[in-house]
Design a protein around this motif. Structure first.
Motif, PDB file in Angstrom:
ATOM      1  N   PHE A   1       0.841  -1.190   0.000  1.00 23.56           N
ATOM      2  CA  PHE A   1       0.000   0.000   0.000  1.00 23.56           C
ATOM      3  C   PHE A   1       0.878   1.242   0.000  1.00 23.56           C
ATOM      4  N   LYS A   2       1.246   1.699  -1.203  1.00 27.51           N
ATOM      5  CA  LYS A   2       2.188   2.800  -1.345  1.00 27.51           C
ATOM      6  C   LYS A   2       1.639   3.994  -2.121  1.00 27.51           C
ATOM      7  N   THR A   3       0.562   3.820  -2.858  1.00 25.03           N
ATOM      8  CA  THR A   3       0.074   4.893  -3.722  1.00 25.03           C
ATOM      9  C   THR A   3      -0.466   6.064  -2.913  1.00 25.03           C
ATOM     10  N   LEU A   4      -1.312   5.793  -1.936  1.00 21.67           N
ATOM     11  CA  LEU A   4      -1.866   6.848  -1.087  1.00 21.67           C
ATOM     12  C   LEU A   4      -1.044   6.956   0.184  1.00 21.67           C
TER      13      LEU A   4
ATOM     14  N   ASN B   1      -0.129  13.881   7.501  1.00 26.91           N
ATOM     15  CA  ASN B   1       0.090  14.083   8.942  1.00 26.91           C
ATOM     16  C   ASN B   1      -0.509  12.967   9.788  1.00 26.91           C
ATOM     17  N   ASN B   2      -0.330  11.735   9.328  1.00 30.38           N
ATOM     18  CA  ASN B   2      -0.832  10.552  10.036  1.00 30.38           C
ATOM     19  C   ASN B   2      -2.338  10.589  10.275  1.00 30.38           C
ATOM     20  N   ASN B   3      -3.050  11.355   9.471  1.00 32.00           N
ATOM     21  CA  ASN B   3      -4.508  11.414   9.544  1.00 32.00           C
ATOM     22  C   ASN B   3      -5.067  10.360   8.581  1.00 32.00           C
ATOM     23  N   GLN B   4      -5.831   9.438   9.073  1.00 32.82           N
ATOM     24  CA  GLN B   4      -6.353   8.352   8.245  1.00 32.82           C
ATOM     25  C   GLN B   4      -7.488   8.778   7.316  1.00 32.82           C
ATOM     26  N   ASP B   5      -7.959  10.020   7.440  1.00 31.24           N
ATOM     27  CA  ASP B   5      -9.050  10.481   6.582  1.00 31.24           C
ATOM     28  C   ASP B   5      -8.557  11.249   5.356  1.00 31.24           C
ATOM     29  N   ASP B   6      -7.309  11.699   5.361  1.00 30.03           N
ATOM     30  CA  ASP B   6      -6.778  12.484   4.254  1.00 30.03           C
ATOM     31  C   ASP B   6      -5.514  11.830   3.702  1.00 30.03           C
ATOM     32  N   TYR B   7      -5.448  11.760   2.369  1.00 33.41           N
ATOM     33  CA  TYR B   7      -4.307  11.135   1.714  1.00 33.41           C
ATOM     34  C   TYR B   7      -3.807  12.030   0.582  1.00 33.41           C
ATOM     35  N   VAL B   8      -2.558  11.833   0.208  1.00 31.24           N
ATOM     36  CA  VAL B   8      -1.989  12.516  -0.950  1.00 31.24           C
ATOM     37  C   VAL B   8      -1.434  11.466  -1.900  1.00 31.24           C
TER      38      VAL B   8
ATOM     39  N   VAL C   1      -1.891   9.938 -15.659  1.00 28.33           N
ATOM     40  CA  VAL C   1      -2.929   9.079 -15.091  1.00 28.33           C
ATOM     41  C   VAL C   1      -2.339   7.715 -14.725  1.00 28.33           C
ATOM     42  N   LEU C   2      -1.414   7.221 -15.520  1.00 25.24           N
ATOM     43  CA  LEU C   2      -0.767   5.945 -15.228  1.00 25.24           C
ATOM     44  C   LEU C   2      -0.043   5.986 -13.882  1.00 25.24           C
ATOM     45  N   GLN C   3       0.503   7.148 -13.517  1.00 22.86           N
ATOM     46  CA  GLN C   3       1.163   7.286 -12.221  1.00 22.86           C
ATOM     47  C   GLN C   3       0.157   7.157 -11.071  1.00 22.86           C
ATOM     48  N   PHE C   4      -1.109   7.464 -11.329  1.00 26.03           N
ATOM     49  CA  PHE C   4      -2.146   7.348 -10.302  1.00 26.03           C
ATOM     50  C   PHE C   4      -2.580   5.907 -10.077  1.00 26.03           C
ATOM     51  N   PHE C   5      -2.353   5.047 -11.054  1.00 23.76           N
ATOM     52  CA  PHE C   5      -2.859   3.681 -10.978  1.00 23.76           C
ATOM     53  C   PHE C   5      -2.140   2.929  -9.866  1.00 23.76           C
ATOM     54  N   PRO C   6      -2.884   2.368  -8.932  1.00 22.46           N
ATOM     55  CA  PRO C   6      -2.268   1.711  -7.767  1.00 22.46           C
ATOM     56  C   PRO C   6      -1.821   0.280  -8.079  1.00 22.46           C
ATOM     57  N   LEU C   7      -0.780   0.136  -8.879  1.00 22.63           N
ATOM     58  CA  LEU C   7      -0.311  -1.175  -9.297  1.00 22.63           C
ATOM     59  C   LEU C   7       0.129  -2.035  -8.111  1.00 22.63           C
TER      60      LEU C   7
END
Length: 104
Positions: free
Chosen positions: A20-23, A27-34, A84-90
């Motif tokens: 699990f590396k894509t998201l 700040n260790n907040n489980q509701d917000d991701y980058v 978009v390919l970079q967004f794909f969570p392979l």
């Protein structure tokens, strides 16, 4: 002796940490991701943004007549698809394959 459920849970925790590396949590907040995308420089970022906007305008209006004619208005579809390919969570998809194996 570990039960089968405990082994499965431990294996899932290991796999989650590995794949699990894509998201990434903000700040260790489980509701917000980058999600990060790789760009060469600000110019490439600008090209991506303007091409995305032009693509949206084209999708809405079906023509590009109201866009400024002074500059090259070709949409770099290849650049958009690469982004978009970079967004794909392979990695996450690979994880799901392993999860399926664990529970077969």
């Amino acid at each position: 002796m570990e039960t089968n459920e405990t082994k499965n849970l431990n294996r899932l925790k290991e796999l989650t940490a590995l794949y699990f590396k894509t998201l990434k949590p903000v700040n260790n907040n489980q509701d917000d991701y980058v999600i990060q995308i790789k760009v060469a420089n600000y110019f490439e970022l600008g090209c991506i943004i303007t091409d995305l906007l032009k693509l949206c305008i084209l999708a809405l209006d079906h023509d590009m007549t109201n866009i400024d004619k002074k500059k090259n208005q070709a949409i770099n579809v290849s650049l958009i698809l690469e982004t978009v390919l970079q967004f794909f969570p392979l990695d996450e998809m690979e994880f799901l394959g392993y999860v399926g194996e664990v529970f077969e």
